[in-house]
Design an enzyme around this catalytic site. Sequence first.
Site, PDB file in Angstrom:
ATOM      1  N   TRP A 102      29.349 -33.585  -9.088  1.00 37.10           N
ATOM      2  CA  TRP A 102      29.038 -32.223  -9.515  1.00 37.10           C
ATOM      3  C   TRP A 102      30.235 -31.564 -10.183  1.00 37.10           C
ATOM      4  CZ3 TRP A 102      24.376 -31.239 -10.478  1.00 37.10           C
ATOM      5  CH2 TRP A 102      23.338 -31.753  -9.698  1.00 37.10           C
ATOM      6  N   ASP A 172      31.662 -23.538  -6.426  1.00 32.93           N
ATOM      7  CA  ASP A 172      30.265 -23.923  -6.274  1.00 32.93           C
ATOM      8  C   ASP A 172      30.060 -24.252  -4.796  1.00 32.93           C
ATOM      9  OD1 ASP A 172      27.802 -25.179  -6.125  1.00 32.93           O
ATOM     10  OD2 ASP A 172      28.168 -26.554  -7.786  1.00 32.93           O
ATOM     11  N   LYS A 196      19.118 -25.612  -0.524  1.00 32.22           N
ATOM     12  CA  LYS A 196      19.729 -26.452   0.506  1.00 32.22           C
ATOM     13  C   LYS A 196      19.874 -25.696   1.825  1.00 32.22           C
ATOM     14  CE  LYS A 196      22.141 -28.772  -3.255  1.00 32.22           C
ATOM     15  NZ  LYS A 196      21.356 -30.012  -3.273  1.00 32.22           N
TER      16      LYS A 196
END
Length: 360
Positions: A102, A172, A196
Site C-alpha cells: 500500500w 493511512d 475494516k
Amino acid sequence: MERVYNFSAGPATLPIEVLQQAKDELLDWNNLGMSVMEISHRGKDYLAVAEESEANFRDLLTIPHNYKVLFLQGGARSQFAMVPMNLLGHKNTVDYLDSGIWSGLAIKEAERYAQVNIVASSKESKYTTIPERQAWQLNPQSAYFHYVDNETINGLEFPSVPEVGALTLVSDMSSNILSRPIDIPKFGLIYAGAQKNVGPAGLTIVIVNEALLGEALSITPSMFNYALHAKENSMYNTPPTFSWYVAGLTFKWLKAKGGVEALAKANATKSKKLYQCIDNNDFYYNSIAAHYRSRMNVVFSLKDESLNDQFLETATANGLANLKGHKLVGGMRASLYNAMPEEGVDCLISFMNDFSKRYG
C-alpha cells in the site's frame, strides 16, 4: 445457516449487535416508515445521525476542536491523490516511507503531483520489516511525511508514532484505526477506509488539522478539495448515507465495549495468542520481524505449501472463512479487527493445531 468466523481483510466482519440493529431498522428507521437509506441526507433526521456519529468518533479518539472530521467517498486510494493535491501547497517535494504494497501504491500516485523522496524502503527484504528510523533520509523542505501505519497485505504495523521533526505527519490508518488510542495532535492528517474497523465499504474518514485547509492545487477537482467538504460538513455532495449510518452504530458499539483503550487490550490478546500458536508449531511460520508484527492482519504460511488448498477448504468447512492470503503475498492471512471476537481466534488456533497433527 449459522454465522461463521470471518477473517476477511476487507470488507470485513462487523459486530453482530450492529448488524442486528441495522436489520431491525432497515424497513422502518426512527418510526418514519422508511429506511435510513431512503431519506434525504440534508433532512433533520439524517443530519442528527451525522452529527451524533461524528461526535462519538471524536470522543473515541479524543480529536481536538481544531481538527476537521470528513466523511467522504472514494476509499483510501482516492486519498493517495487527495493528500498531495491538498497539502503540497507551494512546495514540490514530499517524503514517503516504503514499508509495503500500500505504501508503494501511495507513492506511485503521489509521483503524479510532486517529487517523491522515498526516505527508506524495505522492499529488498520483501517487506518483512520496517526500516530502522536512523536510516531514514528525511527532506526537511518536504510538504509532508507519509506512511502507512498498518500494511494490510504484508502484515506489518508501526508499534508507535514515528518521529519526523517539523514535517507534517500524514498516515493511512485504513486497517487499524480505532484499534488503539491515537495521539491526534502529532498528525496533520489521518485517513482511513471504513471497510475494516468501522463499517461497510463506501465510506472514507479523514481527520485533518484546520491549518492545512485552503491550499489545494489549482488542478484539484472540487470533489477532491478538503476545504469544500469541511465547509459543507461532508455534505458537499450526497454522502454514502447507509455506510455512514452503520459507522455510527459501530461507534456506539465501541463506546459500549469500553472505547479504544479496552479494544486495544483485546486486540493485543487476540494477536498474541495467534502468533504464539504459529511460533510454537513448526508446521507454520511467520517471517515478519517480531517488533513490527501487525495486530490486525496476521500473515502466516504452511511449511508444506502443497497443503494450502486443503487447509483453506477444511477451515471453511469448519466455519473459519476467508483465510487465504493476498495474491501478491500468498500463504494465509487472519484479520483480527475489533469485531472479531476472541472466541473466533481460539477456534482458529484449535483448528490449526488439529490440522498440523493430521497432516504434519
